[in-house]
Design an enzyme around this catalytic site. Structure first.
Site, mmCIF file in Angstrom:
data_model
loop_
_atom_site.group_PDB
_atom_site.id
_atom_site.type_symbol
_atom_site.label_atom_id
_atom_site.label_comp_id
_atom_site.label_asym_id
_atom_site.label_seq_id
_atom_site.Cartn_x
_atom_site.Cartn_y
_atom_site.Cartn_z
ATOM 1 N N CYS A 16 95.559 54.523 75.320
ATOM 2 C CA CYS A 16 96.100 55.473 74.321
ATOM 3 C C CYS A 16 95.875 55.206 73.170
ATOM 4 O O CYS A 16 95.582 53.863 72.731
ATOM 5 C CB CYS A 16 97.382 55.629 74.647
ATOM 6 N N HIS A 78 105.906 48.684 72.424
ATOM 7 C CA HIS A 78 106.924 49.107 73.051
ATOM 8 C C HIS A 78 107.968 49.281 72.075
ATOM 9 O O HIS A 78 109.215 50.176 72.678
ATOM 10 C CB HIS A 78 107.360 48.460 74.381
ATOM 11 N N GLU A 130 111.055 49.169 75.940
ATOM 12 C CA GLU A 130 111.227 50.391 75.115
ATOM 13 C C GLU A 130 112.509 50.979 75.037
ATOM 14 O O GLU A 130 113.108 51.461 74.220
ATOM 15 C CB GLU A 130 110.164 51.628 75.579
ATOM 16 N N ASN A 228 103.925 53.207 82.930
ATOM 17 C CA ASN A 228 103.047 54.615 82.992
ATOM 18 C C ASN A 228 102.139 54.432 84.291
ATOM 19 O O ASN A 228 101.848 55.228 84.595
ATOM 20 C CB ASN A 228 102.263 54.976 81.726
ATOM 21 N N SER A 271 97.606 51.289 79.218
ATOM 22 C CA SER A 271 97.425 49.851 78.818
ATOM 23 C C SER A 271 96.251 49.210 79.287
ATOM 24 O O SER A 271 95.942 48.068 78.945
ATOM 25 C CB SER A 271 98.395 49.139 79.055
HETATM 26 O O1 0K2 Z 1 103.976 51.918 80.534
HETATM 27 P P1 0K2 Z 1 104.749 50.991 79.849
HETATM 28 O O2 0K2 Z 1 106.005 51.625 78.778
HETATM 29 O O3 0K2 Z 1 105.506 49.985 80.533
HETATM 30 O O4 0K2 Z 1 103.838 50.130 78.770
HETATM 31 P P2 0K2 Z 1 102.283 49.823 78.813
HETATM 32 O O5 0K2 Z 1 101.514 49.642 80.223
HETATM 33 O O6 0K2 Z 1 102.038 48.846 77.901
HETATM 34 O O7 0K2 Z 1 101.352 51.172 78.275
HETATM 35 C C1 0K2 Z 1 101.591 51.285 76.933
HETATM 36 C C2 0K2 Z 1 102.762 52.121 76.388
HETATM 37 C C3 0K2 Z 1 103.426 51.448 75.374
HETATM 38 C C4 0K2 Z 1 104.523 52.344 74.671
HETATM 39 O O8 0K2 Z 1 104.712 53.196 75.012
HETATM 40 FE FE1 SF4 Z 2 102.273 55.397 72.267
HETATM 41 FE FE2 SF4 Z 2 103.195 54.578 74.688
HETATM 42 FE FE3 SF4 Z 2 102.179 56.969 74.515
HETATM 43 FE FE4 SF4 Z 2 100.437 55.011 74.174
HETATM 44 S S1 SF4 Z 2 101.916 55.281 76.054
HETATM 45 S S2 SF4 Z 2 100.627 56.935 72.882
HETATM 46 S S3 SF4 Z 2 101.769 53.471 73.211
HETATM 47 S S4 SF4 Z 2 104.068 56.145 73.392
#
Ligand code: 0K2
Ligand code: SF4
Length: 317
Positions: A16, A78, A130, A228, A271
């Site tokens: 993202c 986060h 977060e 996520n 991510s």
């Molecule tokens: O899904 P998560 O919040 O655990 O984080 P990541 O896998 O690092 O994905 C990016 C989201 C970061 C913040 O929203």
């Molecule tokens: Fe931002 Fe997290 Fe959404 Fe990605 S998943 S756009 S880092 S809030």
């Protein structure tokens, strides 16, 4: 080789805008300042990203007290609580904040509702970074609600002055279930001013939902601590996939999963670098799944500017 064996590829998937910015922040900080660059917590929750940046000279620490006085530290996508900023300042650390702007937006909402003396019901997963950062903006006003079943334990000071906010990376459907339960208990509950579950989380869930009913197996590329990504496995199963598994790498795929399978769906968390998805596609092709069809439900164009400290200096005119 079976004619029927095929791969469906969810679109959007993977990086993202917030992750892209956070990873680039560490890369640019390394280019500009040289190694080591300290990073508080995993910059994003992906093993490959963390390993690759470590090889380039990033040092990942759990807390700022592990960073030498005066050194440079990057805060992860986060987000962090004001307390973390305070302790970093006390140690004279140079900081670059890679918090996603959409997480910062939720921090601002928490601050605003706390200022107006609301009770804030923050829907999210206990212990997730977060949630710790957002709750830390207003610890006296925020109460964590970790899923529909924890609604029974919620008590508030004034039922007419409550609002729910959420972590950005939750399951949309489960969050709505939690909100409905909260509203049954507190009919005057206020909604957030805008969606807290971000566009990227929502889009990846919509895409996997469209794909999953056609799949005997869904492979979600992502790390176990990536909220996520884990949600995408749950959403795939709820949407009708016969099976769904989370893998960091193609090598984590158990070939027994492919027994009797005709259609494999692939997606990846926010991510996850695309190179890891490529690895899964290549492995499946070696096992006869060599036709690939995209299932596209949205076209993403969001981008975020790098943190101020890393933007090119403006030239005078
Ligand atoms: O899904 P998560 O919040 O655990 O984080 P990541 O896998 O690092 O994905 C990016 C989201 C970061 C913040 O929203
Ligand atoms: Fe931002 Fe997290 Fe959404 Fe990605 S998943 S756009 S880092 S809030």
């Amino acid at each position: 080789m079976s004619e029927r064996k095929r791969v469906l590829l969810a679109e959007p998937r993977g990086y993202c805008a917030g992750v892209d910015r956070a990873v680039e922040t560490v890369e640019r900080a390394l280019d500009k300042h040289g190694a080591p660059v300290y990073v508080r917590k995993e910059i994003v929750h992906n093993r490959h990203v963390v390993e690759t940046l470590s090889e380039r000279g990033a040092i990942f620490v759990g807390e700022t007290d592990e960073v030498p006085e005066g050194a440079l530290v990057v805060f992860s996508a986060h987000g962090v609580s004001p307390e973390v900023h305070r302790t970093a300042a006390e140690r004279s650390l140079k900081t670059i904040d890679a918090t996603c702007p959409l997480v910062t937006k939720v921090h601002q909402e928490a601050k605003r509702f706390a200022r107006d003396d609301y009770d804030i019901l923050l829907i999210g997963h206990e212990g997730h970074e977060e949630v710790e950062g957002t709750a830390g903006e207003a610890p006296q006003h925020v109460q964590l609600v970790d899923g529909p079943d924890s609604v029974d334990n919620v008590t508030v000071r004034d039922e007419s002055k409550i609002v729910w906010l959420s972590q950005t990376t939750l399951s949309v459907d489960e969050t709505m279930e939690t909100v409905n339960r909260l509203r049954e208990k507190f009919p005057l509950l206020n909604d957030p001013p805008s969606d807290d579950i971000c566009y990227a989380t929502q889009n990846r869930q919509v895409a996997v939902k469209a794909m999953a009913p056609r799949c005997d197996l869904v492979i979600v590329v992502g790390s176990k601590n990536s909220s996520n990504s884990v949600r995408l496995v749950e959403v795939a199963l709820q949407a009708g996939a016969s099976a769904a598994h989370l893998v960091d790498y193609a090598r984590d795929i158990d070939l027994d999963w492919l027994d009797g399978v005709d259609t494999v769906g692939i997606t990846s968390g926010a991510s996850v670098p695309e190179v890891l998805v490529r690895g899964v596609i290549d492995l499946l092709a070696e096992h006869g799944f060599d036709s690939v069809e995209s299932v596209t439900t949205a076209n993403e164009t969001v981008t975020f500017a790098l943190p101020r400290e890393l933007r090119p200096a403006r030239t005078a005119r």
